[in-house]
Design an enzyme around this catalytic site. Structure first.
Site, PDB file in Angstrom:
ATOM      1  N   GLU A   1       0.906  -1.093  -0.227  1.00 33.81           N
ATOM      2  CA  GLU A   1      -0.165   0.256   0.186  1.00 33.81           C
ATOM      3  C   GLU A   1       0.857   1.308  -0.165  1.00 33.81           C
ATOM      4  OE1 GLU A   1      -1.986  -0.973   3.716  1.00 33.81           O
ATOM      5  OE2 GLU A   1      -3.704  -2.071   2.610  1.00 33.81           O
TER       6      GLU A   1
ATOM      7  N   GLU B   1      -5.130   4.233  -1.937  1.00 31.00           N
ATOM      8  CA  GLU B   1      -6.121   4.051  -0.932  1.00 31.00           C
ATOM      9  C   GLU B   1      -6.823   5.066  -0.348  1.00 31.00           C
ATOM     10  OE1 GLU B   1      -4.315   1.925   2.422  1.00 31.00           O
ATOM     11  OE2 GLU B   1      -6.092   2.195   3.945  1.00 31.00           O
TER      12      GLU B   1
ATOM     13  N   CYS C   1     -10.066   0.262   8.162  1.00 30.92           N
ATOM     14  CA  CYS C   1      -9.810   1.635   8.414  1.00 30.92           C
ATOM     15  C   CYS C   1     -10.509   2.575   7.610  1.00 30.92           C
ATOM     16  CB  CYS C   1      -8.197   1.715   8.167  1.00 30.92           C
ATOM     17  SG  CYS C   1      -7.771   1.261   6.439  1.00 30.92           S
TER      18      CYS C   1
END
Lengths: 651, 651
Positions: free
Chosen positions: B316, B332, B412
């Protein structure tokens, strides 16, 4: 037999070609000795192969564990087959001595029941044939059978043929549809086509029958790979089993129900080549139809413009129609070789030049790119685009390397290229009763009985750099036969003269061959002139990775841009639709290539570039001189960017 | 303090906006209740969260093992912070009751020394602070500190603030440069910026000092993550340690020696935001210079046109300059939020509208794309191109999903979007002594003391669909101050009138704000009109994935093509350089969007297409009607292709 023609054997063809002969010589002078040293673990700095040591250990002459992969034995097989091909073109005592030494060792390592596989003999004695899905025993056997045929045909020495016939007999007893036989087949196809070769040499029909069984049983329910897994579990074996889809092994359906090329690409094309042989020998039209469907899927939906196949790095596999990423291409060298071989079989059966077109596309591009110009290093993976800055910086882009490697721990590709190059003459010509086919334009001499005479042709050409080919005929007596000259798919203007008289090639063309039937006399001369302009190739619109792009091709050769000639950021480069090229043969460039130069490239005008990452503006363009080199020759200079597909500036 | 201005607090801003208010309402009415149910494991069919249960177990009220990730606690923190933001805009007894219930539970779970982390308390009692690299204790603490500040500011209830101050005090004792303190810092930055928030509310300087220590110690030799690993080994711990580069944690160098955004993107921008706060508070120009370098690298080399960052699916993470793949984008949602927050801090310090431009790019595009139109499903990954046929067919392309997911095991992003949306008003305005800044054009009322008076502005607009903004001023008395209106970077024609009188905006523009200084009277009316034509955006020529392509943008909104409107094979589509668009607001489309239609698209002429995969021919083109929708609204209909970048047909 279904086949319309047969390949003229290697022994009857002698290459005399400025492009290929040096490469063949390299195989003999450099590759074979180097690989022999490697097989004997005598190459300093290289990963040990362990191959010869494994045979010594299996023969009880060395106290050592098995080293390497389950398919390590096949390295020796491919080496031996290469030696066989070389010897078919000229005996060589020293080389035969090495080969005979290896063959004697194989004989001492072979079990009394004919079984021979050093991994099982050393690592898992008594467990042979318990994991044919993963353990490559028959794959190794197949490569040895091919080697045995090649070596026997070269030397007439029966020993290695005897060894492999005994092994083939053993396999034919163990596997088959009968009571007490295992209804299995190898996870890596290869033995299918090898058994046909053995049959064609020995005439022993059981080899053919076993091959047919392997081809047809594959993918049937109940799945053999599941059966043997259950048997291993029942026997208390506890080894880890890799979960792979049946399609990886082309075992997801019986071959007649497979309509697309799936799974591991090398496995696939080896199987399909074997199936083609079986369809041929058994005159099995339904199997032939299945093979044709698979071929069309492969070459019309799943093949790179370089002739590479197997686009997915994951499992070295075919992925799906029109999925041909350039940068993430896998396009394994061995798969290209497999495609070439499969196409050669279809060519004999159908006599249609389109198969040779694909063979040629692969040969001069995605296959030849697998070996460096000096013959000393190799690519597994043959991408169509490389951006070196990405190497090691994105963990999610594996696969491509920027430099050919000297030898692989998993050394499938290097010996595979070697045997292909050594046997190249065997692909160039075919014959039928009164027909002699020129499939590939390679400077060479061929001798073949045709139309009742012994006919010799001498082919002279600077192919692939020039489209002029001279063919002179020698014959003991005036003989009527058809000389069939392939009119390549890339060629739009094929001119031919016989003894200076032009013929109307178009009206003589059938199935892609210009067929000249006449009574040929000794000294007749044929002159072919294939117009070889530079062409811009565009891909099918569904091939999204080539959208808006062109590839440059001249004759059979696909070109690329390299950073060494054109600087970096090759994605910024555009080529005009109407670009004109200046080309010439440059003897000192990359071993001698015909390079293409154009002033009709474009780049972003540097003065237009600011720090802005995004802007509502048009960047000016400035003309750029571009230099294209043959794709096969890339990565022989400094590391850098490379691309085959170039953005088109539409005009 | 370095900062030129301060954000007007959320409580002083009330959104009344046709675009954003329904989304805020969704957060209050749908997302908060849904997430509360999720935290309590009461959502049928969803992966259990375990979050509340973990706290109950830590409080000794439930006999259960810890469930979920090491950062599971932070889900509650983000939920509570969201609640705090909602309550700042209007108290709600029922909601406060839920929050107070959770806070009471936190209090009961907290250790007497102030420590609070259910994973360690349940799973590894006595081992706290032994693996700060991986175990997120301070990350969780940071999110709770942010929540405590938000909740306290909303309600004045001290309990959660007390809990977090006790925890912060504990952390300040354990970590620091002093004798007996650990010279460590959290593997996932977050506490740095949170401690500054806590300091700004409480005035307690030790929080600031601890934050400064974390920011500056990170990446210094000897590497703390190695020290603690050795300590764990010495203590006999045997857990597996994931090998990750120090740069994944931004610990590869002290922050002043970092010149590019590296590693896990969310970690990076959270750290940089905290570092920006520290530079601000300590008036540390050298740290500020480092932060500016990192910002410029991020937004000028490593950011998508959608404002997404962190292009690499592997870890990520940021990859390297100009490496912004469309299909394999990670981008993201949480990283977009982090970038937005970081930009907001820089905006206050420098007072330059360019930071707000980036905030806006992210907000309306790569951030908002993270949540479905109905607020019930979420994207982690926000690609710029999707080819659905690839899903599940190539094992080497992970990451992108075609549909937003209802809730993630690793949750998240959903609560992070919720807290961003709930606090949006807090980003719209800033103030200095006698200046009031309009950073974002959002229908709203703001009240702020400026120039010695209490000034209220009412902003009315159909932004982002229209560039007209009306601002009416209310003030108790005539007051001289500067009204600073952001002139967006995308806007080339910014017109402004005060009480009907046109001003020369260009001459009033400084740092991207049109600064109108005058004595303002109650009832004054400002009219802004930003020309909002459709523009074709082109990328920097080094951004190879956008070479030859354009993105369509109107105002701050980046558009895309979806298969639902345009059919498949979007790579075949071209858009003319001089395309003209017909756009209008379509209230029933995708929750109400301004869609763009053009007849200036092109596709390959279908009749030109044959079976050939490669051919030396030009395919004819045929005009194609295209329909572009805002990128953020993609994937709210059927699954299908999508692309932001479209091939340009140069005219």
């Amino acid at each position: 037999m279904l086949r319309k023609m047969n390949a003229v054997p290697i022994a009857q063809v002698r290459l005399q070609d400025s492009f290929w002969s040096p490469r063949q010589q390299l195989v003999k002078d450099v590759v074979i000795p180097y690989q022999w040293e490697a097989l004997n673990d005598r190459v300093p700095g290289a990963e040990p192969s362990g191959t010869i040591a494994n045979f010594k250990a299996a023969a009880g002459e060395l106290d050592a564990a098995h080293h390497g992969f389950v398919f390590q034995d096949s390295d020796l097989a491919k080496w031996l087959e290469t030696v066989g091909f070389v010897l078919q073109q000229g005996r060589d005592e020293a080389l035969e001595q090495l080969a005979d030494e290896a063959i004697d060792l194989m004989g001492r390592a072979q079990q009394s029941d004919g079984y021979l596989d050093t991994y099982y003999q050393l690592q898992k004695p008594g467990k042979q044939w318990t994991n044919v899905r993963d353990d490559h025993e028959m794959y190794n056997a197949g490569h040895f059978m091919e080697a045995a045929v090649a070596y026997y045909e070269a030397t007439g020495k029966p020993k290695v043929l005897d060894i492999l016939c005994r092994f083939a007999d053993h396999i034919g007893e163990v596997f088959g549809p009968g009571e007490g036989q295992k209804p299995g087949y190898c996870g890596h196809p290869e033995i299918e086509l090898a058994l046909v070769k053995l049959y064609r040499l020995t005439g022993k029909e059981s080899y053919l029958a076993t091959s047919k069984f392997f081809v047809e049983e594959r993918g049937r329910e109940p799945q053999y790979f599941n059966i043997e897994l259950e048997e291993r579990k029942a026997a208390g074996y506890t080894e880890r089993v890799e979960t792979r889809k049946q399609s990886y092994f082309q075992a997801h359906a019986p071959i007649r129900e497979q309509h697309s090329a799936e799974g591991h690409a090398v496995r696939a094309v080896y199987l399909f080549a074997g199936a083609t042989d079986i369809a041929d020998e058994y005159e099995d039209e339904s199997l032939m139809a299945a093979v044709r469907t698979l071929w069309n899927n492969t070459v019309k939906r799943r093949m790179y413009v370089t002739g590479g196949i197997g686009s997915s790095d994951a499992y070295e596999a075919f992925s799906f129609d029109y999925d041909l990423p350039n940068e993430r291409a896998y396009a394994e060298t061995c798969a290209a070789i497999g495609l070439f071989n499969w196409g050669h079989r279809l060519l004999q059966i159908e006599g249609r030049a389109e198969y040779a077109d694909t063979m040629e596309r692969t040969l001069y591009n995605g296959l030849l790119s697998g070996i460096s110009l000096d013959g000393r290093s190799y690519f597994y993976v043959n991408p169509l685009e490389v951006w070196p800055v990405i190497s090691g910086k994105r963990d999610d882009i594996p696969g491509a390397t920027l430099r050919r490697q000297p030898w692989f721990g998993c050394a499938c590709c290097p010996p595979n290229i070697a045997r292909l190059l050594a046997s190249l003459g065997g692909y160039a010509y075919s014959f039928a009763d009164d027909e002699l086919y020129v499939n590939l334009y390679i400077g060479s001499e061929v001798v073949q009985a045709v139309g009742g005479s012994r006919v010799a042709l001498t082919q002279s050409t600077q192919y692939p750099w020039e489209g002029a080919v001279g063919i002179s005929v020698r014959t003991d007596k005036a003989t009527e036969f058809t000389l069939a000259l392939r009119s390549p798919g890339w060629c739009r203007d094929f001119a031919v003269k016989v003894n200076g008289e032009p013929l109307d090639a178009a009206s003589l063309t059938k199935n892609g061959y210009v067929k000249i039937r006449r009574t040929w006399n000794d000294g007749d001369v044929v002159e072919v002139d294939m117009a070889m302009p530079v062409e811009l190739i565009r891909a099918h619109p569904e091939l999204r990775e080539a959208a808006g792009k062109v590839a440059v091709q001249r004759g059979p050769v696909v070109y690329c841009l390299e950073e060494a000639d054109n600087g970096s950021n090759l994605r910024d480069v555009q080529l005009s639709s109407d670009a004109s090229f200046q080309g010439r043969f440059e003897p000192k460039l990359l071993g001698g290539v015909y390079a293409l130069n154009t002033g009709d490239g474009w780049r972003t005008e540097p003065s237009a570039v600011t720090e802005d990452l995004y802007a509502a503006k048009r960047y000016g363009k400035t003309p750029a001189a571009l230099r294209f080199i043959p794709y096969y020759a890339w990565a022989n200079r400094s590391e850098g960017e490379m691309t085959v597909w170039v953005r088109e500036r539409e005009r």
